[in-house]
Structure formats: C-alpha cells, structure tokens
Design a protein around this motif. Structure first.
Motif, mmCIF file in Angstrom:
data_model
loop_
_atom_site.group_PDB
_atom_site.id
_atom_site.type_symbol
_atom_site.label_atom_id
_atom_site.label_comp_id
_atom_site.label_asym_id
_atom_site.label_seq_id
_atom_site.Cartn_x
_atom_site.Cartn_y
_atom_site.Cartn_z
ATOM 1 N N GLY A 128 30.817 31.948 -21.204
ATOM 2 C CA GLY A 128 30.212 33.266 -21.062
ATOM 3 C C GLY A 128 29.508 33.504 -19.754
ATOM 4 N N ASP A 129 29.238 32.473 -18.979
ATOM 5 C CA ASP A 129 28.556 32.666 -17.703
ATOM 6 C C ASP A 129 29.517 33.257 -16.674
ATOM 7 N N LEU A 130 29.072 34.302 -16.030
ATOM 8 C CA LEU A 130 29.889 34.969 -15.028
ATOM 9 C C LEU A 130 29.739 34.271 -13.683
ATOM 10 N N ILE A 131 30.862 34.047 -13.019
ATOM 11 C CA ILE A 131 30.870 33.473 -11.678
ATOM 12 C C ILE A 131 31.235 34.564 -10.684
ATOM 13 N N SER A 132 30.434 34.728 -9.670
ATOM 14 C CA SER A 132 30.744 35.664 -8.588
ATOM 15 C C SER A 132 31.368 34.882 -7.439
ATOM 16 N N ILE A 133 32.608 35.209 -7.115
ATOM 17 C CA ILE A 133 33.327 34.559 -6.024
ATOM 18 C C ILE A 133 33.318 35.512 -4.831
ATOM 19 N N ILE A 134 32.720 35.066 -3.746
ATOM 20 C CA ILE A 134 32.539 35.928 -2.573
ATOM 21 C C ILE A 134 33.453 35.453 -1.448
ATOM 22 N N ILE A 135 34.239 36.382 -0.906
ATOM 23 C CA ILE A 135 35.212 36.056 0.130
ATOM 24 C C ILE A 135 34.973 36.932 1.362
ATOM 25 N N PRO A 136 34.622 36.346 2.500
ATOM 26 C CA PRO A 136 34.594 37.131 3.745
ATOM 27 C C PRO A 136 36.033 37.328 4.223
ATOM 28 N N ALA A 137 36.372 38.517 4.656
ATOM 29 C CA ALA A 137 37.763 38.806 5.018
ATOM 30 C C ALA A 137 37.841 39.486 6.379
ATOM 31 N N TYR A 138 38.351 38.747 7.344
ATOM 32 C CA TYR A 138 38.586 39.282 8.690
ATOM 33 C C TYR A 138 39.929 38.755 9.183
ATOM 34 N N ASN A 139 40.887 39.621 9.330
ATOM 35 C CA ASN A 139 42.221 39.252 9.816
ATOM 36 C C ASN A 139 42.828 38.083 9.039
ATOM 37 N N VAL A 140 42.810 38.197 7.710
ATOM 38 C CA VAL A 140 43.425 37.172 6.864
ATOM 39 C C VAL A 140 44.575 37.767 6.044
ATOM 40 N N GLY A 141 45.171 38.831 6.552
ATOM 41 C CA GLY A 141 46.243 39.494 5.820
ATOM 42 C C GLY A 141 47.411 38.593 5.488
ATOM 43 N N LYS A 142 47.668 37.618 6.332
ATOM 44 C CA LYS A 142 48.790 36.697 6.132
ATOM 45 C C LYS A 142 48.526 35.721 4.995
#
Length: 334
Positions: free
Chosen positions: A4-18
């Motif tokens: 039941g514990d929620l995990i927040s996954i944080i992703i920085p995204a800069y020019n990672v389209g590939k």
C-alpha cells in the motif's frame, strides 16, 4: 513487503528521447505497481523527449509530466520532489533501465528492517550494446541484505566501493523532509552531495547486493566527455561537502578534503602536460598532499609521499603507472 505504500519515481528528462521509452517500459514492468512517475522535463531539450513522454502519458494515469527550465539534473529532481505524493522517493535517470524487481526488492528490505530510512541497491555499469547481457547478469545475481553503519558507509562511498548516484537509493520521504535534504543548485556532483547527506544522517544504510539497476553509458555520457580542467566544475561540491561535514562529522570532513586534493592531483597529472599540471596545482594552492586520518589506502599514501618529494616524479609516476589505476588512484573503481 510494505503493502500500500506509494513510491514516487522522479526522472529528470533532458534530451533523452532516444532512451526514455525503454526506461519507462522497465518501470511499468515492475512486480510492485503502487507507484507514480514524475518526469521533470527541461524545455531546453532539442529532441523528441516531450513527444515520447506525452505518448506514454496518454496511456498511463500515473505518469506526470512537469515542464520547466532547469540548471541541471539536481534542479529537475528537486522540482519533481515538490510534486511527489509518495511515502518513498526514488530517482531514476531517463537513459537507464531497471529490473522488474527493482521496487519490490528494496521495499522488502524496509519490511525486514523498519527502522531504516534509506536502502541502497547494487547496479551494473554497461555500454549500450550490453543491456541484454546486463539483464541476464542482474537476474542471476544473489540477493543478500546488509546493514552498513554510517561511518563505514561514508568511507565506502569515499573509495567508490558503493554508489553515490541517487538512483541506487530508495528513501523515506519524511526522512528527506525532516533533514532538509535536497539537491544543490549546481550540476556537477550534485548527486554525490545529496547521497552523502543521506548517509551522514542515518545510523545505518540497508544494502541489497542484488543487481537491480542498469547504469547505461552512452557516447554523450558525462564520464565520456570530461574536460581536462574538469575539477574546476566540481569545486562547489567539494566546498559544500567540507562545510556540511564540518558540522556533522568533523573528522570525515578533514579526510574528505585531503582526499579531494589527492584526486585533483592524480587526475591533473593523468590528463595534463607537466607544465599545465604545475599550473593547476598552483591554481588550487596544492603544495603538498596529506594522508587521511581513517581508512586510508597504502598505495594512495605512497602516491602522496611521492608528490611531496617531487612533483615531477609524481607526474611521471602517474603517467607511467596509468595501467595500474586501480591501485594508485583515489578514484578506485568497483
């Protein structure tokens, strides 16, 4: 497992389209599914990252895209954290991938040891063409849990025996808030300062030996494009580390600073001509190298003694002994 514990996954995204689609695919394949993904997208990006993210978000309710302008990945991670609602926080890089038990295995450590605030996992460093082999190695790796005392953990990190990358750590959200642990505003070694702060404020860190994260190096990865005078970009990190630990752990602050200058000398000798090496030592005021008080390495002590006897001898030694980097470098690789 802590159900039941929620995990927040944080992703920085800069020019990672590939790469971002493969990263998200590996996250949505998790055996533990109670998570949200917050992508801090930097609108300075010049590729198709945002288009890929919006395509995914159209199918996934738990994918949040926050658009802004960042000074670096740490700034983006802070932005994502401000939106996070999870009981646990996790940082993932958009050009890496994870195993299907990435979340469940680390959560299980918290279930076994509820007193912990931070759990660290093992990882593989891979090139792009080694990803499939990496998953096979990860799936076959042993799963053992160790509780590492704070002081031991600090020196393991100092010697690069354990990761300083934030994607290795699952953290209780309340622990971050209570200790005011955020990423600094600069972009070089901001992650190391963050994880050192995680460590020094904990009595123990839970370490899981199972490989759960695939750190994939690409041609544009920062480790492939370091400039010759790279340390000048890391100077704010070193300054902030010494200032922070002078209050938290003065003995470690001394050892860290001494090791910093030894790394600076080693990398400068390895990358620069002798004339430029001397100029760099003068720029930082490095006249001699000192041994650490605790947990020092004999071969690194020898290199420091050599520097103090003769800088030319030291420079020559580093150039000649480059093939023995694992013995002579303070940046010992795993």
């Amino acid at each position: 497992m802590i159900q039941g514990d929620l995990i927040s996954i944080i992703i920085p995204a800069y020019n990672v389209g590939k790469y971002i689609a493969a990263c998200l695919y590996s996250l949505y394949a998790q055996t533990y599914q109670n998570f949200e993904i917050i992508v801090a997208y930097d609108e300075k990006s010049t590729d198709n990252t945002l288009e890929v993210l919006r395509s995914y978000a159209a199918k996934k309710e738990n994918l949040i895209i926050d658009v802004g302008i960042d000074k670096g990945s740490g700034d983006a991670r802070n932005r994502g954290f401000r939106l996070a609602k999870g009981d646990f926080i996790l940082f993932v890089d958009g050009d890496d991938e994870v195993t299907t038990d990435y979340l469940s295995t680390m959560l299980s450590v918290f279930e076994q040891h509820p007193e912990l605030n931070v759990v660290l996992c093992n990882y593989l460093r891979l090139n792009e063409d080694e990803v499939q082999e990496g998953f096979e190695k990860a799936n076959a790796s042993a799963n053992a849990v160790t509780l590492i005392p704070r002081d031991e953990m600090l020196y393991k990190k100092l010697w690069h025996e354990l990761s300083s990358a934030p994607w290795s750590y699952l953290i209780r959200r309340e622990y971050l808030v209570k200790n005011n642990i955020v990423f600094p505003p600069y972009s070089h070694a901001d992650d190391a300062l963050f994880t050192y702060k995680l460590t020094v404020n904990s009595e123990h860190i839970g370490y899981c030996s199972k490989i759960l994260y695939l750190f994939i190096q690409h041609d544009t990865s920062i480790t492939h494009v370091l400039p010759d005078y790279w340390w000048r970009k890391y100077e704010p990190f070193a300054r902030d580390m010494v200032a922070y630990f002078s209050e938290k752990d003065a003995a470690f602050a001394v050892d860290f600073e001494r090791n910093v200058y030894r790394i600076l000398a080693y990398m400068s000798a390895r990358r620069l001509s002798y004339k430029d090496f001397l100029a760099e030592m003068n720029h930082f005021g490095v006249k001699k190298l000192s041994n650490m008080v605790h947990n020092d390495r004999f071969f690194v002590q020898c290199s420091a003694w050599c520097f103090n006897i003769s800088k030319r001898l030291y420079w020559c030694m580093v150039r000649v002994m480059n093939s023995m980097i694992n013995k002579f470098s303070p940046l010992t690789q795993r």
